[in-house]
Design a protein around this motif. Structure first.
Motif, PDB file in Angstrom:
ATOM      1  N   ALA A   1       1.826  14.672   3.670  1.00 60.15           N
ATOM      2  CA  ALA A   1       0.292  14.452   4.251  1.00 60.15           C
ATOM      3  C   ALA A   1      -0.216  13.555   3.112  1.00 60.15           C
ATOM      4  O   ALA A   1      -1.138  14.338   2.235  1.00 60.15           O
ATOM      5  N   PRO A   2      -0.279  12.464   3.396  1.00 58.83           N
ATOM      6  CA  PRO A   2      -1.085  11.579   2.118  1.00 58.83           C
ATOM      7  C   PRO A   2      -2.495  12.063   2.063  1.00 58.83           C
ATOM      8  O   PRO A   2      -3.396  12.122   2.973  1.00 58.83           O
TER       9      PRO A   2
ATOM     10  N   VAL B   1      -7.956   9.254   1.050  1.00 59.24           N
ATOM     11  CA  VAL B   1      -7.836   9.575   2.630  1.00 59.24           C
ATOM     12  C   VAL B   1      -8.951  10.103   3.116  1.00 59.24           C
ATOM     13  O   VAL B   1      -9.397   9.787   4.069  1.00 59.24           O
ATOM     14  N   ALA B   2      -9.742  10.922   2.286  1.00 58.64           N
ATOM     15  CA  ALA B   2     -10.869  11.730   2.869  1.00 58.64           C
ATOM     16  C   ALA B   2     -11.975  10.624   3.075  1.00 58.64           C
ATOM     17  O   ALA B   2     -13.101  10.972   3.731  1.00 58.64           O
TER      18      ALA B   2
ATOM     19  N   ARG C   1       1.365   9.101   9.804  1.00 60.01           N
ATOM     20  CA  ARG C   1       1.064   9.166   8.397  1.00 60.01           C
ATOM     21  C   ARG C   1      -0.214  10.021   8.372  1.00 60.01           C
ATOM     22  O   ARG C   1      -0.331  10.774   7.580  1.00 60.01           O
ATOM     23  N   LEU C   2      -1.146   9.464   8.780  1.00 60.77           N
ATOM     24  CA  LEU C   2      -2.447   9.731   8.681  1.00 60.77           C
ATOM     25  C   LEU C   2      -3.024  10.996   9.549  1.00 60.77           C
ATOM     26  O   LEU C   2      -4.307  11.213   9.503  1.00 60.77           O
ATOM     27  N   ALA C   3      -2.159  11.309  10.560  1.00 59.29           N
ATOM     28  CA  ALA C   3      -2.670  12.531  11.283  1.00 59.29           C
ATOM     29  C   ALA C   3      -3.142  13.588  10.933  1.00 59.29           C
ATOM     30  O   ALA C   3      -4.229  14.147  11.461  1.00 59.29           O
ATOM     31  N   SER C   4      -2.760  14.008   9.871  1.00 55.01           N
ATOM     32  CA  SER C   4      -2.992  15.015   9.413  1.00 55.01           C
ATOM     33  C   SER C   4      -4.832  15.242   8.813  1.00 55.01           C
ATOM     34  O   SER C   4      -5.334  16.167   8.658  1.00 55.01           O
ATOM     35  N   ALA C   5      -4.916  13.873   8.405  1.00 60.30           N
ATOM     36  CA  ALA C   5      -6.357  13.790   7.943  1.00 60.30           C
ATOM     37  C   ALA C   5      -7.337  13.379   9.208  1.00 60.30           C
ATOM     38  O   ALA C   5      -8.597  13.201   8.928  1.00 60.30           O
ATOM     39  N   GLY C   6      -6.840  13.263  10.175  1.00 63.53           N
ATOM     40  CA  GLY C   6      -7.638  13.026  11.390  1.00 63.53           C
ATOM     41  C   GLY C   6      -8.136  11.437  11.220  1.00 63.53           C
ATOM     42  O   GLY C   6      -9.347  11.053  11.936  1.00 63.53           O
TER      43      GLY C   6
ATOM     44  N   VAL D   1       0.951  -1.087   0.020  1.00 60.94           N
ATOM     45  CA  VAL D   1       0.013   0.054  -0.076  1.00 60.94           C
ATOM     46  C   VAL D   1       1.034   1.285   0.034  1.00 60.94           C
ATOM     47  O   VAL D   1       1.858   1.451   0.791  1.00 60.94           O
ATOM     48  N   GLU D   2       0.649   2.066  -1.011  1.00 61.55           N
ATOM     49  CA  GLU D   2       1.431   3.377  -1.015  1.00 61.55           C
ATOM     50  C   GLU D   2       0.672   4.314  -0.404  1.00 61.55           C
ATOM     51  O   GLU D   2      -0.654   4.705  -0.811  1.00 61.55           O
ATOM     52  N   LEU D   3       1.259   5.177   0.264  1.00 56.68           N
ATOM     53  CA  LEU D   3       0.557   6.616   0.997  1.00 56.68           C
ATOM     54  C   LEU D   3       1.347   7.711   0.109  1.00 56.68           C
ATOM     55  O   LEU D   3       2.493   7.862   0.351  1.00 56.68           O
ATOM     56  N   ARG D   4       0.318   8.341  -0.496  1.00 50.72           N
ATOM     57  CA  ARG D   4       0.883   9.668  -1.319  1.00 50.72           C
ATOM     58  C   ARG D   4       0.177  10.822  -1.286  1.00 50.72           C
ATOM     59  O   ARG D   4      -1.101  10.840  -0.961  1.00 50.72           O
ATOM     60  N   PRO D   5       0.821  11.907  -1.108  1.00 48.36           N
ATOM     61  CA  PRO D   5       2.337  12.026  -1.114  1.00 48.36           C
ATOM     62  C   PRO D   5       2.753  11.890   0.422  1.00 48.36           C
ATOM     63  O   PRO D   5       1.695  11.815   1.302  1.00 48.36           O
TER      64      PRO D   5
END
Length: 275
Positions: A108-109, A125-126, A181-186, A101-105
């Protein structure tokens, strides 16, 4: 469970120019070959006892040695065909397994690119509802690790393959890394342990001595704790013992699934403050 921040060991996640790659199947060839090998073996394992102890002896009695040989060759051919069919089915099923699984970018993926053995898909991610890192255990031993991605409309299960570094990393550590890695998206990231029952027969239930080792208590205390915790037990000869050792009694044996459940609970209580 909540996830602390952590660093993931090398080999589990790789930094890329466009983001991060979380690897589940390090060797595609090995994964497909193991699936094919399992398919070839399954028909043999299922039919071998009946072939050796029923079919071939009957063929030998009816047609002599030549009849047994001909029957054996026919059965071998049928098993070979069945093995090929099962192997093809397992390889096709393995085509949906997640390679990485790739997290891009990376900073802030915004998307997860799910690369399967054949094909890929993209998850925004949303759209994520939560991510759960699951440790699967049986008889108090780890048997696998999965990362389960939940969106509004589907669930993507990423299973770490045999020998994968992801299979060996701590689930809290892995969940912590994904959470960062996903903190910015909550996105909510959790980890949990799932215990799968072994469902062993009574002949393979554990003796009081083995239970005492699992619980780290004297053997004399095992019956009392087992009764308090609702651990299933069986007293008497197993079928094998009754056949080969008539008249010999045995002590109680305890269900390993229940024993491990109690052992896990005792371990948590011992680690708790004041435990």
């Amino acid at each position: 469970m909540p996830t602390p921040g952590s660093e993931v060991p090398r080999g589990v996640a790789a930094a890329m120019p466009e983001g991060w790659r979380l690897v589940f199947l390090p060797s595609l060839t090995g994964h497909l070959l193991s699936s094919a090998a399992a398919g070839m073996v399954i028909p043999l394992v299922v039919t071998l006892p009946a072939t050796l102890f029923c079919v071939l002896p009957v063929a030998g009695v009816v047609g002599g040695g030549a009849g047994a040989l001909r029957t054996g060759l026919v059965l071998f051919g049928l098993l070979l065909l069945a093995g090929v069919a099962v192997a093809v089915a397992l390889v096709r099923a393995a085509g949906t397994d997640v390679r990485w699984v790739e997290l891009r970018p990376g900073a802030a993926p915004t998307v997860l690119v799910v690369r399967r053995v054949w094909g890929r898909s993209t998850v925004r991610v949303a759209d994520l509802r939560r991510v759960v890192v699951v440790e699967r255990r049986k008889l108090d031993r780890r048997i696998g690790v999965q990362v389960v991605v939940h969106t509004g409309g589907e669930t993507v299960t990423c299973t770490a393959g045999q020998g994968s570094p992801t299979e060996r990393v701590g689930v809290a550590q892995l969940a912590g890394w994904v959470s960062e890695r996903l903190a910015s998206a909550g996105v909510l990231v959790e980890w949990e342990t799932v215990t799968e029952p072994a469902l062993l027969t009574v002949e393979n239930w554990w003796t009081a001595e083995k239970v005492a080792q699992a619980w780290r208590v004297p053997v004399a205390r095992v019956p009392e704790i087992a009764q308090q915790q609702g651990v299933r037990s069986h007293t008497g000869l197993s079928r094998i013992g009754a056949t080969h050792q008539p008249g010999r009694s045995t002590g109680p044996r305890y269900d390993p699934d229940d024993v491990c459940r109690v052992a896990a609970r005792r371990s948590v209580e011992e680690r708790a403050p004041g435990g």
